[in-house]
Design an enzyme around this catalytic site. Structure first.
Site, PDB file in Angstrom:
ATOM      1  N   ARG A  13     -22.072  43.897 -11.282  1.00 21.92           N
ATOM      2  CA  ARG A  13     -20.690  44.074 -11.731  1.00 21.92           C
ATOM      3  C   ARG A  13     -20.522  43.605 -13.187  1.00 21.92           C
ATOM      4  O   ARG A  13     -20.486  44.400 -14.111  1.00 21.92           O
ATOM      5  CB  ARG A  13     -19.734  43.332 -10.774  1.00 21.92           C
ATOM      6  CG  ARG A  13     -18.318  43.867 -10.760  1.00 21.92           C
ATOM      7  CD  ARG A  13     -17.462  43.464 -11.950  1.00 21.92           C
ATOM      8  NE  ARG A  13     -17.429  41.997 -12.147  1.00 21.92           N
ATOM      9  CZ  ARG A  13     -16.887  41.423 -13.212  1.00 21.92           C
ATOM     10  NH1 ARG A  13     -16.332  42.144 -14.170  1.00 21.92           N
ATOM     11  NH2 ARG A  13     -16.927  40.116 -13.349  1.00 21.92           N
ATOM     12  N   ASP A  14     -20.475  42.315 -13.403  1.00 18.02           N
ATOM     13  CA  ASP A  14     -20.192  41.840 -14.763  1.00 18.02           C
ATOM     14  C   ASP A  14     -21.314  42.220 -15.717  1.00 18.02           C
ATOM     15  O   ASP A  14     -21.078  42.471 -16.901  1.00 18.02           O
ATOM     16  CB  ASP A  14     -19.984  40.324 -14.768  1.00 18.02           C
ATOM     17  CG  ASP A  14     -19.270  39.844 -16.026  1.00 18.02           C
ATOM     18  OD1 ASP A  14     -18.415  40.589 -16.533  1.00 18.02           O
ATOM     19  OD2 ASP A  14     -19.572  38.747 -16.503  1.00 18.02           O
ATOM     20  N   HIS A 210     -18.491  30.389 -13.852  1.00 18.83           N
ATOM     21  CA  HIS A 210     -19.014  31.653 -14.394  1.00 18.83           C
ATOM     22  C   HIS A 210     -19.180  31.459 -15.902  1.00 18.83           C
ATOM     23  O   HIS A 210     -18.192  31.344 -16.629  1.00 18.83           O
ATOM     24  CB  HIS A 210     -18.003  32.769 -14.088  1.00 18.83           C
ATOM     25  CG  HIS A 210     -18.347  34.107 -14.658  1.00 18.83           C
ATOM     26  ND1 HIS A 210     -18.902  35.120 -13.908  1.00 18.83           N
ATOM     27  CD2 HIS A 210     -18.216  34.616 -15.916  1.00 18.83           C
ATOM     28  CE1 HIS A 210     -19.086  36.199 -14.670  1.00 18.83           C
ATOM     29  NE2 HIS A 210     -18.672  35.917 -15.895  1.00 18.83           N
ATOM     30  N   HIS A 212     -21.049  32.483 -19.705  1.00 14.78           N
ATOM     31  CA  HIS A 212     -21.784  33.438 -20.541  1.00 14.78           C
ATOM     32  C   HIS A 212     -22.620  32.635 -21.537  1.00 14.78           C
ATOM     33  O   HIS A 212     -22.192  31.577 -22.006  1.00 14.78           O
ATOM     34  CB  HIS A 212     -20.819  34.368 -21.270  1.00 14.78           C
ATOM     35  CG  HIS A 212     -20.321  35.473 -20.397  1.00 14.78           C
ATOM     36  ND1 HIS A 212     -20.648  36.791 -20.595  1.00 14.78           N
ATOM     37  CD2 HIS A 212     -19.540  35.449 -19.289  1.00 14.78           C
ATOM     38  CE1 HIS A 212     -20.075  37.538 -19.665  1.00 14.78           C
ATOM     39  NE2 HIS A 212     -19.392  36.754 -18.851  1.00 14.78           N
ATOM     40  N   CYS A 243     -21.009  40.896 -24.351  1.00 17.67           N
ATOM     41  CA  CYS A 243     -19.617  40.453 -24.412  1.00 17.67           C
ATOM     42  C   CYS A 243     -18.912  41.414 -25.345  1.00 17.67           C
ATOM     43  O   CYS A 243     -19.298  41.549 -26.508  1.00 17.67           O
ATOM     44  CB  CYS A 243     -19.525  39.025 -24.947  1.00 17.67           C
ATOM     45  SG  CYS A 243     -17.828  38.488 -25.230  1.00 17.67           S
ATOM     46  N   ASN A 252     -24.315  37.267 -19.472  1.00 15.53           N
ATOM     47  CA  ASN A 252     -24.235  36.217 -18.468  1.00 15.53           C
ATOM     48  C   ASN A 252     -25.454  35.313 -18.566  1.00 15.53           C
ATOM     49  O   ASN A 252     -26.469  35.662 -19.153  1.00 15.53           O
ATOM     50  CB  ASN A 252     -24.216  36.850 -17.072  1.00 15.53           C
ATOM     51  CG  ASN A 252     -22.925  37.612 -16.787  1.00 15.53           C
ATOM     52  OD1 ASN A 252     -22.922  38.829 -16.701  1.00 15.53           O
ATOM     53  ND2 ASN A 252     -21.842  36.901 -16.645  1.00 15.53           N
TER      54      ASN A 252
END
Lengths: 304, 304
Positions: A13-14, A210, A212, A243, A252
């Site tokens: 997903r991310d 979460h 990054h 990003c 991530n």
């Protein structure tokens, strides 16, 4: 501090959401299964958001259908998470047969308006109804407070503001609260301060982080989160994700790097490092990338 | 834990030593001066080692001559460090007019034999004479215990073994002891354990840490070192340095990323982030590299 930490795999997903390459539903499902083979038991597989805003996730229903059609992941103890931004997304996630829904509220008004099209108060109103809806559908529900360490539009985000949102979530009965450093500006002391503040107002909630690795602080923040008693950390195989607000930056925290660090520390993640490195190599091929940001894939584990 | 941490710039030595590109003495001196302009007050400028083994450092005398000829760095409070592996190197460093000598002993027998050509006991014997020699020459002397977190040939290195070497160094009156994670296999808990053990046997020594970001743990280790009361951290502009034992891996902890993290934490380094980012851009051009490992140079600081 515990001798165990859970790593939630968010590359499907991310990770993929922020990659330029469009990946097929078949490869997305394969990525989820590779994470499962490597030991992941919670995978953020899809999001149910506006397909015009995030075309990479337009095939969420197909990805879920493939995953449900192939294997009985529930029997293997695997929980598939769908990310949503509003009630409409929640209903789609339930229809798509996810195991968990992850609702997002952004800590800054400007970013929440850009991301979800409504003020924070409206997102919170929708979240307030979500625990009951999820319970009736037999799903778990968590909420991510995005941009909890800083906002690309408003700059600094006050810890008191993050704590106020967390207190609301606790009032609604949200079982898991995630603080997300969406743009990678957190530092280890901020991690300690923010999770301590959230724990104070939401003592019953399970905490998740979460991060990054945009500015190279991802693993330091993960260490500080573990020290602060955070139960789960999001990570992405290969460190994919980028990003959108920092085009040259990495994404991530790489799952394999996190798994390596915790293994060296004697903290169990349940993940198998060689399998993660294999998966990162496969993902690199799928994305047609010359390299991915993850470092352990290049340097190897230790001892060899 | 203090509100200040010293960052020792090692790009001219450990950084360039592990880069393929051969850099001119003029550019090496320019790199030292750029670090000084960015606020560095201790710079590992050169090493005095076998030029056949490390051709990148064969011009150490010329680099020092240029630095002494250009500016009065001492008047600006800048201390130039020369790295040495033995008594011969120490004599060369004194002749070249460095301010500090950094002697190296490797924590593993195999690696010490490969790196310095003698057993650890012989390196320690030479180090035992060094404090007096340095004092007579008016120099500071520190010692780095290399491969203190793991060895590429022998694998794990016991903390007790590192502490035994540190106890020897304390007996010799060595003022500063550095633990180096030469191959980038350390983790934050190992950092805490090892520095705690060294402090116990060398309570008078100032402690310094040297980390490589080979497996993405560099900043986590730096945070743990700061938390453990370590006074100084080595770092390299752009994160140059690589690692000869892990060809695809990145090098030293990037100075700009470390400076960014500590600034966000409210811990002063005395370094100016925009100047470091400028220096990294310049160094990228000198090396003819498409990119350097440092991340803040790409993503920018925060708030912008």
């Amino acid at each position: 501090m515990t001798a165990r930490i859970e790593i939630v795999e968010v590359s499907p997903r991310d990770g993929l959401q922020n990659e330029k390459a469009m990946v097929s539903a078949s490869d997305k499902a394969a990525l989820v299964l590779k994470a499962v083979e490597a030991g992941a038991r919670r995978v953020e597989a899809v999001s149910f958001v506006n397909p015009r805003a995030v075309p990479q996730m337009a095939d969420a229903d197909e990805v879920m259908a493939r995953l449900r059609g192939q294997q009985d992941l529930r029997a293997r103890g695997v929980s598939l998470i769908g990310l949503v931004l509003n009630r409409r997304g929640l209903d789609r996630a339930i229809a798509a047969d996810v195991d968990e829904v992850n609702f997002v509220v952004v800590a800054s008004e400007t970013f929440n308006a850009r991301n979800q099209g409504v003020p924070i108060s409206e997102t919170l109103r929708q979240i307030s109804e979500a625990p009951q809806v999820a319970r009736q559908a037999g799903l778990k529900l968590g909420v991510t407070i995005a941009a909890a360490f800083g906002c690309p539009f408003e700059g600094e985000v006050a810890v008191e503001h993050v704590a106020r949102i967390a207190a609301e979530l606790a009032d609604y009965g949200v079982a898991e609260i995630t603080l997300a450093d969406t743009i990678g500006v957190g530092d280890p002391l901020a991690v300690e301060t923010r999770f301590t503040a959230v724990r104070a107002v939401a003592p019953e909630a399970v905490l998740r982080a979460h991060f990054h690795n945009t500015r190279n602080t991802g693993l330091a923040n993960a260490f500080a989160a573990w020290r602060s008693g955070v139960a789960s950390l999001d990570a992405s195989i290969g460190g994919i994700g980028g990003c959108p607000f920092a085009p040259a930056a990495t994404g991530n925290v790489p799952t394999e790097d996190l798994a390596y660090m915790f293994a060296r520390m004697g903290v169990s993640t349940g993940l198998d490092l060689p399998s993660l490195i294999d998966a990162a190599g496969w993902l690199k091929g799928v994305l047609g990338a010359p390299a991915l940001p993850g470092m352990v894939s290049k340097a190897g584990g230790f001892p060899a």
